[in-house]
Design an enzyme around this catalytic site. Structure first.
Site, PDB file in Angstrom:
ATOM      1  N   TYR A  65      14.125  19.276  52.637  1.00  0.00           N
ATOM      2  CA  TYR A  65      13.071  18.541  53.334  1.00  0.00           C
ATOM      3  C   TYR A  65      11.877  19.482  53.514  1.00  0.00           C
ATOM      4  O   TYR A  65      11.910  20.391  54.345  1.00  0.00           O
ATOM      5  CB  TYR A  65      13.540  18.063  54.706  1.00  0.00           C
ATOM      6  CG  TYR A  65      14.622  17.009  54.692  1.00  0.00           C
ATOM      7  CD1 TYR A  65      14.926  16.290  53.547  1.00  0.00           C
ATOM      8  CD2 TYR A  65      15.337  16.724  55.851  1.00  0.00           C
ATOM      9  CE1 TYR A  65      15.914  15.320  53.550  1.00  0.00           C
ATOM     10  CE2 TYR A  65      16.321  15.751  55.866  1.00  0.00           C
ATOM     11  CZ  TYR A  65      16.610  15.055  54.717  1.00  0.00           C
ATOM     12  OH  TYR A  65      17.589  14.097  54.737  1.00  0.00           O
ATOM     13  N   LEU A 215      16.410   1.776  60.917  1.00  0.00           N
ATOM     14  CA  LEU A 215      15.190   0.961  60.983  1.00  0.00           C
ATOM     15  C   LEU A 215      14.620   0.716  59.596  1.00  0.00           C
ATOM     16  O   LEU A 215      13.462   0.306  59.449  1.00  0.00           O
ATOM     17  CB  LEU A 215      14.140   1.638  61.874  1.00  0.00           C
ATOM     18  CG  LEU A 215      14.520   1.791  63.345  1.00  0.00           C
ATOM     19  CD1 LEU A 215      13.397   2.451  64.129  1.00  0.00           C
ATOM     20  CD2 LEU A 215      14.879   0.437  63.956  1.00  0.00           C
ATOM     21  N   ARG A 217      13.569   2.641  57.264  1.00  0.00           N
ATOM     22  CA  ARG A 217      12.368   3.454  56.990  1.00  0.00           C
ATOM     23  C   ARG A 217      11.100   2.845  57.583  1.00  0.00           C
ATOM     24  O   ARG A 217      10.027   2.917  57.001  1.00  0.00           O
ATOM     25  CB  ARG A 217      12.229   3.668  55.486  1.00  0.00           C
ATOM     26  CG  ARG A 217      13.433   4.387  54.902  1.00  0.00           C
ATOM     27  CD  ARG A 217      13.444   4.399  53.392  1.00  0.00           C
ATOM     28  NE  ARG A 217      14.633   5.086  52.928  1.00  0.00           N
ATOM     29  CZ  ARG A 217      15.835   4.527  52.799  1.00  0.00           C
ATOM     30  NH1 ARG A 217      15.986   3.241  53.088  1.00  0.00           N
ATOM     31  NH2 ARG A 217      16.872   5.219  52.379  1.00  0.00           N
ATOM     32  N   GLY A 218      11.267   2.231  58.726  1.00  0.00           N
ATOM     33  CA  GLY A 218      10.127   1.657  59.430  1.00  0.00           C
ATOM     34  C   GLY A 218       9.991   0.159  59.269  1.00  0.00           C
ATOM     35  O   GLY A 218       9.279  -0.494  60.035  1.00  0.00           O
TER      36      GLY A 218
END
Length: 340
Positions: A65, A215, A217-218
């Site tokens: 990441y 969620l 990814r939004g």
């Protein structure tokens, strides 16, 4: 003395039969460094601090990441904190070029041990609580990868072994080598195929679940707009569920869920998180909050108790299999071993 407080008195959950005890909600830190567009580093650290102060004990990251940035960020956030108050989960194995392109996976035993050495140095710690390959390396039997991590457990550098996005057969093969604490896998109202085969086998084997993408990814945050512009580094710009008619369809599902949430004095995000948490005491949702306000909203899901009638209404609003589009683009789906 610990500096972490627990004013919410979060009821703990145990990750599987052999894993650590953690808070009922974990913080996924990926978006603070990568893949969701620019993030504010000071706000990211403040969000980690707020999570720890609220009683969140599980931080999830990956050594790829931001090509190590996320681990360095977590190290900075944990400065002055009691390391034993935190459970750090790290994924490894994804190979990336300097420009961020994905090059495949490497889970050979020597690569496993090398990756851990760098992770320990970036995090400035002597152990990782849960260490897991991000995906299967098709060139390396899972038994060899798990065996290498088991040697790191024996040496004291790793406390528990986890897996990520693998199927039922792989779970069995891995668990035959060493106890597996948890499987990290996508699980949400619109990504439910784990329920058919993977989740029953995980439970049979005493393996917990850390659910990411709760969620989507939004998408299920309740804050997504059809005309939202994405940064070029935001991978959702290529995700099928966020494209064209798929997005229009999926946002209609969110609107139906919003109506259910409003009747319960909750937000869409809180209902979506609470639904995943309600699937079992062996499941710990990971939320990818990058800001304190989003974290506060997510923590509010722990105050939502869903009744049988609530669950019926939620599943009527977002029936299983109702989402349009795959959760990843075709090239990424090809690397999955999750049988879903």
């Amino acid at each position: 003395m610990s500096t972490t407080q627990n004013p919410r008195h979060l009821p703990p959950r145990k990750l599987g039969a052999t894993g650590p005890t953690v808070s009922p909600l974990g913080l996924g830190c990926m978006g603070m460094s990568d893949l969701y567009g620019p993030a504010d580093e000071a706000e990211s650290i403040a969000t980690i601090h707020a999570a720890l102060d609220a009683g969140v004990t599980l931080l999830d990251t990956g050594d790829f990441y931001g090509m190590g940035h996320n681990e360095l960020l977590i190290h900075e956030a944990l400065r002055g904190r009691d390391r034993e108050d935190v459970r750090i989960s790290v994924k490894f194995g994804a190979q990336r070029s300097p420009d961020g392109q994905w090059l495949g996976y490497d889970a050979r035993p020597a690569a496993v041990k090398t990756a851990l050495a760098y992770t320990l140095r970036r995090l400035r710690t002597d152990h990782i609580d849960i260490y897991r390959p991000a995906r299967l390396d098709p060139a390396v039997p899972v038994e060899e990868t798990v065996g290498a991590i088991a040697e790191l457990v024996e040496a004291g550098h790793v406390r528990h072994i986890g897996l990520s996005e693998v199927g039922a057969d792989t779970l069995r093969r891995a668990a035959a080598v060493h106890p597996i604490s948890d499987l990290q896998i996508e699980y949400s109202l619109i990504s439910r195929s784990v329920e058919a085969g993977i989740l029953p086998v995980a439970r049979e084997l005493g393996i917990g679940v850390t659910a990411y993408g709760v969620l989507s990814r939004g998408l299920l945050s309740g804050h997504w707009q059809n005309d939202r512009e994405l940064a070029g580094t935001d991978f959702r710009g290529h995700s099928p569920r966020f494209q064209g008619d798929n997005l229009t369809h999926n946002l209609r599902l969110v609107d139906a869920l919003r109506a259910v949430a409003a009747e319960r004095n909750a937000t869409v995000a809180q209902i979506a998180i609470a639904w995943v948490a309600s699937r079992g005491e062996d499941i710990v949702p990971l939320v990818g909050a990058r800001r304190r306000d989003r974290l506060t909203e997510a923590l509010g899901a722990l105050d939502v108790t869903l009744t049988g009638a609530d669950l019926t209404a939620i599943e009527a609003a977002v029936p299983a299999g109702s989402a349009a589009g795959d959760r990843y683009a075709a090239a990424q789906m090809a690397h999955l071993d999750s049988e879903h």
